[in-house]
Scaffold this active site. Structure first.
Site, short mmCIF file in Angstrom:
data_model
loop_
_atom_site.label_atom_id
_atom_site.label_comp_id
_atom_site.label_asym_id
_atom_site.label_seq_id
_atom_site.Cartn_x
_atom_site.Cartn_y
_atom_site.Cartn_z
N LYS A 136 49.76 31.96 40.45
CA LYS A 136 49.62 30.67 40.41
C LYS A 136 49.88 30.06 41.72
CE LYS A 136 49.03 30.65 35.68
NZ LYS A 136 48.80 31.95 35.25
C1 LIG Z 1 47.97 32.63 34.57
C2 LIG Z 1 48.43 34.00 34.65
C3 LIG Z 1 47.30 34.75 34.25
C4 LIG Z 1 45.99 34.16 33.59
O1 LIG Z 1 45.40 33.45 34.45
P1 LIG Z 1 44.19 32.31 33.78
O2 LIG Z 1 43.81 31.74 34.97
O3 LIG Z 1 44.82 31.68 32.92
O4 LIG Z 1 43.24 33.26 33.24
C5 LIG Z 1 47.47 36.02 34.16
N1 LIG Z 1 48.51 36.67 34.97
C6 LIG Z 1 49.40 36.13 35.31
C7 LIG Z 1 50.90 36.56 35.82
C8 LIG Z 1 49.40 34.65 35.25
O5 LIG Z 1 50.50 33.73 35.37
#
Ligand SMILES: *Cc1c(COP(=O)(O)O)cnc(C)c1O
Length: 499
Positions: free
Chosen positions: A113
């Site tokens: 993120k």
């Molecule tokens: C948010 C997240 C995901 C999923 O990503 P999306 O964009 O919501 O599909 C997968 N792995 C981790 C570690 C995340 O923080």
């Protein structure tokens, strides 16, 4: 050339520029902003090899955020991707068991993120200036664990902003919660909600679209926005690393320039993998996007059966950031596979909110052939962590393990395919030490988070990233505040209107 944005639910197809869409986050009709057309890359793939991460980010993002000037965009990028990442590559590619692992966890909160959320605050404040917005921006965010921390870190003490985060009270890992509760920044607020992520996300969308509340905010000189991947300011920075992974695959001589690769993406809200879909449409040679789910496998069923049905048990798993039954960004994909038919998109979304369920026709399902979907249950996820550890001693986190396992399923299904796969590695194992240690059959898995961290370090011989060092040295922890999901709006009002 300027690119404009429209809502997936607006029959009149009104358009606004990128900066405005970034400020608004969600369209007031409840739909998501999409560009009126998907831009094609205007550089040659061979040029990719010379681009730094920052240069590539500029080349990709200028195609989407056309109302930002070159200097504005370059400045945002420069501020976002620097010493706050622990490698100058930003998103390095490593190899285990002959697959590439795109490591997206080298930012300040050790989850992918960060890639978007270190940039979003800069985009937003630049957009605010551009639009002569005098109001303070209030970011409302629901988190399944990683967005909350990454968004607060990005927006902490950013002038002209406040950020309010809601997370499921029993739905995040110990470390994720500690990270959030130790966040600094007078403009950051955090609540645990009595309910799961879907409940929190639905209520956030409701609050964002509450006209009366928005009016009240406007009178008090505030404006809502969102830091979830529904915001185009968060979605498109994620397109960049698909290109970057490709360039590293070529540089490391795993593929020749122009040949195709697959990506296996651990998926929850469908933001990350949708960014891959955009990369493909822009001209990156992607063969298949592997949509990897955990036991909450609503997307596996959607891709394989053409039925989306959220009426099913909700599981809390070892990959909590994917514990989601309503994947917001799927709405954008539905819009595209229905040939940008707004009414069809509205109909599906209405069925979802009324019945929790919809299905697509077999012709439309056929247009999903760019995807392969499968899932890993808890045992398969744990076994994948130990399998990789046995091969080369490296340790992957449970989200990455889900994608790694699904990449194997794909290979079993297409044994003759020689197209290499890059697994999108979304988090550091230090974010989920207990679950990882379960996979490694280590008895410290049943210790408290901090003991588990040390045990994991002893096994992996990888130094703690600074996010963990900071956690270990922090004493100024906030108290956990738990509220009922029906009180989320009240909590927001209390923060904003208590003088
Ligand atoms: C948010 C997240 C995901 C999923 O990503 P999306 O964009 O919501 O599909 C997968 N792995 C981790 C570690 C995340 O923080």
């Amino acid at each position: 050339m300027s690119l404009l944005y429209r809502s997936t639910r607006d029959l009149k197809a009104n358009t606004i520029p990128a900066s405005e869409a970034i400020l608004k986050g969600l369209s007031s009709d409840g739909g998501l902003y999409v560009p009126t057309s998907i831009p094609k890359i205007d550089f040659d793939l061979s040029e990719l090899l010379d681009f730094s991460y920052q240069e590539l980010a500029f080349r990709v993002l200028r195609l989407f955020y056309t109302d930002f000037s070159e200097s504005e965009l370059r400045k945002c990028i420069e501020n976002a991707y620097g010493d706050n990442f622990d490698t100058s590559l930003i998103a390095p590619l490593s190899f285990h068991d002959n697959n590439g692992y795109l490591e997206l966890f080298h930012g300040p909160t050790i989850a992918f993120k960060d890639i978007a959320l270190q940039l979003l605050p800069h985009l937003m404040t630049t957009a605010a200036k551009k639009n002569k917005l005098q109001k303070e921006i209030v970011i409302l965010t629901a988190t399944s664990g990683d967005t909350g921390k990454a968004a607060m870190d990005g927006f902490a003490d950013v002038e002209g902003t406040k950020i309010i985060v809601f997370y499921p009270k029993d739905g995040v890992s110990f470390i994720q919660e500690q990270q959030m509760l130790t966040q600094k920044g007078k403009n950051t607020f955090i609540y645990a909600v009595d309910g799961n992520f879907d409940v929190a996300q639905t209520n956030v969308k409701r609050i964002l679209n509450n006209d009366k509340l928005s009016q009240k905010l406007a009178n008090d000189n505030y404006q809502f926005s969102s830091a979830n991947s529904i915001n185009i300011g968060r979605l498109f920075p994620q397109v960049v690393y698909y290109f970057y992974a490709y360039s590293q695959m070529v540089k490391q001589q795993k593929i020749s320039l122009g040949s195709a690769i697959n990506f296996s993406v651990p998926t929850g809200n469908f933001g990350d993998i949708l960014a891959g879909y955009y990369a493909q449409k822009m001209g990156l040679p992607i063969n298949k996007l592997l949509c990897a789910s955990n036991k909450n496998n609503v997307l596996t069923e959607f891709f394989n059966e053409g039925i989306y049905d959220k009426n099913r048990p909700f599981y809390v798993t070892s990959s909590p950031s994917m514990d989601i039954l309503v994947s917001s960004n799927l709405e954008r994909l539905l819009f595209y596979i229905n040939n940008e038919d707004v009414q069809a998109t509205i109909d599906l979304m209405t069925q979802l909110s009324n019945n929790g369920k919809y299905s697509i026709s077999s012709e439309i399902k056929d247009s999903l052939s760019d995807f392969f979907a499968a899932f890993a249950d808890e045992e398969q996820t744990a076994n994948e962590i130990s399998r990789i550890y046995k091969i080369d001693g490296s340790i992957i986190d449970p989200h990455t393990a889900v994608a790694s396992y699904v990449a194997r399923l794909y290979k079993e299904k297409y044994p003759d395919s020689t197209i290499p796969t890059v697994i999108v590695s979304t988090a550091s194992p230090y974010k989920f030490p207990q679950s990882v240690l379960i996979g490694l059959h280590d008895s410290a898995a049943f210790e408290t988070g901090f003991t588990a961290l040390q045990a994991l370090k002893n096994k992996s011989h990888v130094e703690f990233p600074s996010a963990i060092e900071q956690l270990l040295s922090k004493h100024n922890k906030r108290a956990k505040k738990v509220i009922s999901s029906s009180d989320m709006k009240k909590a927001v009002e209390k923060i904003l209107f208590t003088k």
